[in-house]
Motif scaffolding. Structure first.
Motif, mmCIF file in Angstrom:
data_model
loop_
_atom_site.group_PDB
_atom_site.id
_atom_site.type_symbol
_atom_site.label_atom_id
_atom_site.label_comp_id
_atom_site.label_asym_id
_atom_site.label_seq_id
_atom_site.Cartn_x
_atom_site.Cartn_y
_atom_site.Cartn_z
ATOM 1 N N UNK A 1 0.889 -1.144 -0.331
ATOM 2 C CA UNK A 1 0.108 0.077 0.241
ATOM 3 C C UNK A 1 0.446 0.960 -0.036
ATOM 4 N N UNK A 2 1.967 0.975 0.422
ATOM 5 C CA UNK A 2 3.302 2.548 0.164
ATOM 6 C C UNK A 2 3.426 2.619 -0.807
ATOM 7 N N UNK A 3 3.365 1.852 -1.062
ATOM 8 C CA UNK A 3 4.183 1.630 -2.531
ATOM 9 C C UNK A 3 3.284 2.317 -3.812
ATOM 10 N N UNK A 4 1.577 1.671 -3.486
ATOM 11 C CA UNK A 4 0.514 2.073 -4.138
ATOM 12 C C UNK A 4 0.270 3.688 -4.267
ATOM 13 N N UNK A 5 0.330 4.533 -2.800
ATOM 14 C CA UNK A 5 0.283 5.239 -2.304
ATOM 15 C C UNK A 5 1.303 6.429 -2.841
ATOM 16 N N UNK A 6 2.538 6.169 -2.762
ATOM 17 C CA UNK A 6 3.698 6.973 -4.415
ATOM 18 C C UNK A 6 3.513 7.141 -4.809
ATOM 19 N N UNK A 7 2.965 6.368 -5.815
ATOM 20 C CA UNK A 7 3.185 6.246 -7.267
ATOM 21 C C UNK A 7 1.666 6.576 -7.737
ATOM 22 N N UNK A 8 0.564 6.433 -6.745
ATOM 23 C CA UNK A 8 -0.943 6.973 -7.745
ATOM 24 C C UNK A 8 -1.027 8.179 -6.901
ATOM 25 N N UNK A 9 -0.542 8.609 -5.972
ATOM 26 C CA UNK A 9 -0.385 10.336 -5.437
ATOM 27 C C UNK A 9 0.147 10.983 -6.410
ATOM 28 N N UNK A 10 1.610 10.041 -6.514
ATOM 29 C CA UNK A 10 2.603 11.967 -7.761
ATOM 30 C C UNK A 10 3.351 11.347 -8.871
ATOM 31 N N UNK A 11 1.731 10.088 -9.262
ATOM 32 C CA UNK A 11 2.024 9.784 -10.922
ATOM 33 C C UNK A 11 2.639 9.529 -11.782
ATOM 34 N N UNK A 12 3.775 9.097 -11.338
ATOM 35 C CA UNK A 12 5.190 9.223 -11.964
ATOM 36 C C UNK A 12 5.991 8.036 -11.870
ATOM 37 N N UNK A 13 7.157 7.497 -12.486
ATOM 38 C CA UNK A 13 8.016 6.598 -12.412
ATOM 39 C C UNK A 13 8.346 6.346 -11.264
ATOM 40 N N UNK A 14 8.913 5.928 -10.666
ATOM 41 C CA UNK A 14 10.034 5.464 -9.100
ATOM 42 C C UNK A 14 10.436 6.582 -9.011
ATOM 43 N N UNK A 15 11.601 6.707 -9.679
ATOM 44 C CA UNK A 15 12.424 8.108 -9.756
ATOM 45 C C UNK A 15 11.356 10.249 -9.745
ATOM 46 N N UNK A 16 11.342 9.954 -10.780
ATOM 47 C CA UNK A 16 10.166 10.881 -10.417
ATOM 48 C C UNK A 16 9.065 11.238 -9.432
ATOM 49 N N UNK A 17 7.976 9.853 -8.978
ATOM 50 C CA UNK A 17 7.248 9.892 -7.352
ATOM 51 C C UNK A 17 8.963 10.408 -6.689
ATOM 52 N N UNK A 18 9.501 9.243 -6.459
ATOM 53 C CA UNK A 18 10.162 10.136 -5.150
ATOM 54 C C UNK A 18 10.370 11.457 -5.453
ATOM 55 N N UNK A 19 11.208 12.353 -6.417
ATOM 56 C CA UNK A 19 11.409 13.352 -6.486
ATOM 57 C C UNK A 19 10.047 14.424 -6.386
ATOM 58 N N UNK A 20 9.023 14.189 -6.871
ATOM 59 C CA UNK A 20 7.474 14.770 -6.274
ATOM 60 C C UNK A 20 7.588 14.473 -4.662
ATOM 61 N N UNK A 21 8.254 13.694 -4.000
ATOM 62 C CA UNK A 21 7.785 13.132 -2.696
ATOM 63 C C UNK A 21 8.996 14.209 -1.953
ATOM 64 N N UNK A 22 10.109 14.126 -2.151
ATOM 65 C CA UNK A 22 11.071 15.230 -2.041
ATOM 66 C C UNK A 22 11.746 15.105 -3.010
ATOM 67 N N UNK A 23 12.502 16.033 -2.719
ATOM 68 C CA UNK A 23 14.143 16.222 -4.779
ATOM 69 C C UNK A 23 14.840 15.203 -3.803
ATOM 70 N N UNK A 24 15.426 15.699 -2.798
ATOM 71 C CA UNK A 24 16.799 15.052 -2.573
ATOM 72 C C UNK A 24 16.542 12.804 -2.547
#
Length: 530
Positions: A70-93
């Motif tokens: 569910x954590x993986x789902x939340x990150x991808x579904x909320x931030x609407x991107x691939x793994x790098x883009x979703x993490x970047x939208x979560x926090x740039x670093x």
């Protein structure tokens, strides 16, 4: 809709999407149900308490597997991107975490394809029992032509051709896109896989000795529950089999309509995966019971996992069992189907990241990723040394690649970024049952402790003695160095600039649970937001 929101929707339309929640669930199940479900779970359960293993397995599934899914789902579904883009939208670093996961997926893809190629060849070998009276000698000798443990450039034509066929099929699927390629493949392959494996289980249960095999698997050893290694095995099995922690479910979730129930989807995927593992356990041990009875030995003497089970034990069973050719085609055909749906999900993580970063089209990204991956796969794993390199890479990438990046990602998201509250709120907008404080505790404490336990036992074993007795240079080059290089490369790639106009400051428009949610145009009218 604002100009920023319009641009974001246009970017999502270009990325592609699954046409419905049903297609997404089948694709996610296809990713989760892979070779490990068939050849790893039965033996892990047998070695760790038999029927008693069900208890730690269920605990691990409910306290770590599904919460992390569910954590993986939340990150991808909320931030609407691939793994790098979703993490970047979560926090740039945090972008480097995504590229670390991409690197792991790339490495897995190049050797996973080789095992599928072996299974494809063995599907046809089953028709005339080409391995003869010595399946082990045939597999390592005539088929793989494996000699001394060294790296060579001597090509094995019998592996090269099926491996090229596997990569050609995968490239075609990936070029067709998210729905027409991945989604359509899952719609066909997953029902076929379930039917084929169910038929295999029925056939195995009809064999003499099947009851003894099932008795060996399910007889509980309750004393095993007092051993920490058994609980570590349960947590390890859950993480290996659910495709969590290394970018797949983040990527797939980004292709789902904004209004879909991701919590309910996660529960369906998690329990479906475990149900298939149980089915695999029944089929495999029923067949092993027959093999043990036919040879006058105990089940424990013929039980094995991984390559030994698939390419040595099962050919022996096929040679001795009535309707052996049918069992062989069903078993190896199931391996091929399960492997293809998993390989597609692994390589999609890389393709999606390249598309997001460089703003390339689907076809260009597929060839940019797929052709180098295919060439590396052919060069490394169609040679006489391929089996040794594959075994080492698989062990280290699984034990210290997937598990380490999963642990680090969880700790950073939970403790450094304090993002669980927002991610949970996003899941709850349309998800049922709701997640709350309990989910946050499981993701931030229980799951990391479980993963740390798995890593501790793995590291202890590998430091006590070299893995499988391989020479130190082989373990260093294709094991430890690979584990170190992947995160370094991931954070270096994170320094490359994003395409112009990419939204990086927090969730894209429409993703905040307190903001109006806009329909995803890629799924409107096709089973998307309702």
């Amino acid at each position: 809709m604002t100009g920023q929101a319009t641009g974001q929707v246009e970017q999502e339309r270009r990325r592609g999407a699954f046409s419905s929640r049903r297609v997404f669930i089948l694709a996610a199940i296809g990713s989760a149900v892979g070779l490990g479900n068939i050849w790893r779970f039965p033996y892990v359960a047998y070695e760790n308490g038999g029927g008693a293993f069900v208890l730690p397995y269920l605990v691990a599934l409910l306290t770590a597997g599904i919460p992390f899914l569910l954590l993986d789902y939340a990150i991808g579904h909320r931030h609407r991107g691939s793994a790098p883009l979703s993490f970047a939208r979560l926090r740039r670093g945090a972008e480097g975490l995504g590229w670390w996961q991409v690197g792991i997926c790339f490495v897995i893809a190049i050797y996973y394809a080789a095992v599928i190629a072996w299974a494809l060849r063995y599907t046809f070998f089953s028709l005339d029992e080409a391995w003869g009276a010595d399946p082990e000698g045939f597999f390592f000798g005539e088929f793989l032509q494996a000699g001394d443990v060294r790296v060579t450039a001597d090509v094995v034509p019998g592996v090269l051709l099926p491996l090229a066929v596997v990569w050609l099929a995968v490239l075609v699927i990936m070029a067709l896109g998210v729905q027409k390629g991945i989604g359509a493949t899952s719609l066909v392959f997953i029902p076929v896989l379930v039917l084929a494996f169910a038929a295999l289980v029925v056939q195995a249960l009809l064999l003499d000795g099947a009851a003894e095999g099932l008795d060996a698997l399910f007889t509980p050893d309750w004393s095993a529950l007092g051993e920490a290694s058994v609980w570590a095995a349960a947590f390890g099995q859950i993480f290996f089999s659910l495709s969590i922690g290394f970018g797949i479910m983040i990527t797939y979730a980004s292709y789902v309509g904004r209004r879909e129930d991701m919590i309910g989807s996660g529960l369906v995927v998690g329990f479906s995966n475990s149900g298939f593992e149980l089915l695999a356990g029944i089929g495999v041990f029923a067949a092993l019971g027959f093999m043990a009875q036919a040879n006058g030995v105990g089940v424990g003497e013929v039980a094995s996992d991984g390559i030994g089970l698939a390419f040595i034990a099962f050919p022996t069973i096929i040679s001795e069992a009535p309707a052996g050719a049918l069992i062989g085609v069903l078993f190896f055909g199931s391996l091929v189907i399960a492997g293809i749906t998993s390989l597609v999900s692994v390589i999609e993580v890389v393709i999606s990241a390249v598309r997001d970063k460089l703003d390339t089209g689907r076809l260009a990204a597929t060839f940019a990723v797929g052709i180098p991956a295919a060439l590396l796969s052919l060069v490394l794993f169609s040679t006489t040394s391929g089996i040794y390199v594959l075994d080492v890479v698989d062990h280290f990438v699984n034990q210290y690649g997937i598990l380490v990046v999963a642990l680090v990602s969880m700790l950073i998201v939970a403790w450094a970024l304090r993002a669980l509250g927002g991610l949970g709120a996003h899941l709850n907008v349309h998800g049922r049952p709701r997640v709350g404080a309990g989910w946050r505790v499981l993701v931030s404490l229980v799951a990391p402790v479980g993963l740390a336990l798995v890593l501790f036992f793995s590291l202890r074993d590998d430091l006590d003695e070299p893995y499988e007795g391989y020479p130190g240079w082989l373990l260093l080059v294709f094991g430890w160095l690979l584990v170190v290089v992947l995160p370094l490369l991931g954070f270096l790639l994170a320094r490359l600039p994003w395409r112009a106009g990419t939204h990086l400051d927090g969730p894209p428009p429409g993703s905040d649970p307190t903001a109006p949610l806009h329909a995803n145009p890629a799924t409107r009218g096709e089973g998307g937001p309702r």
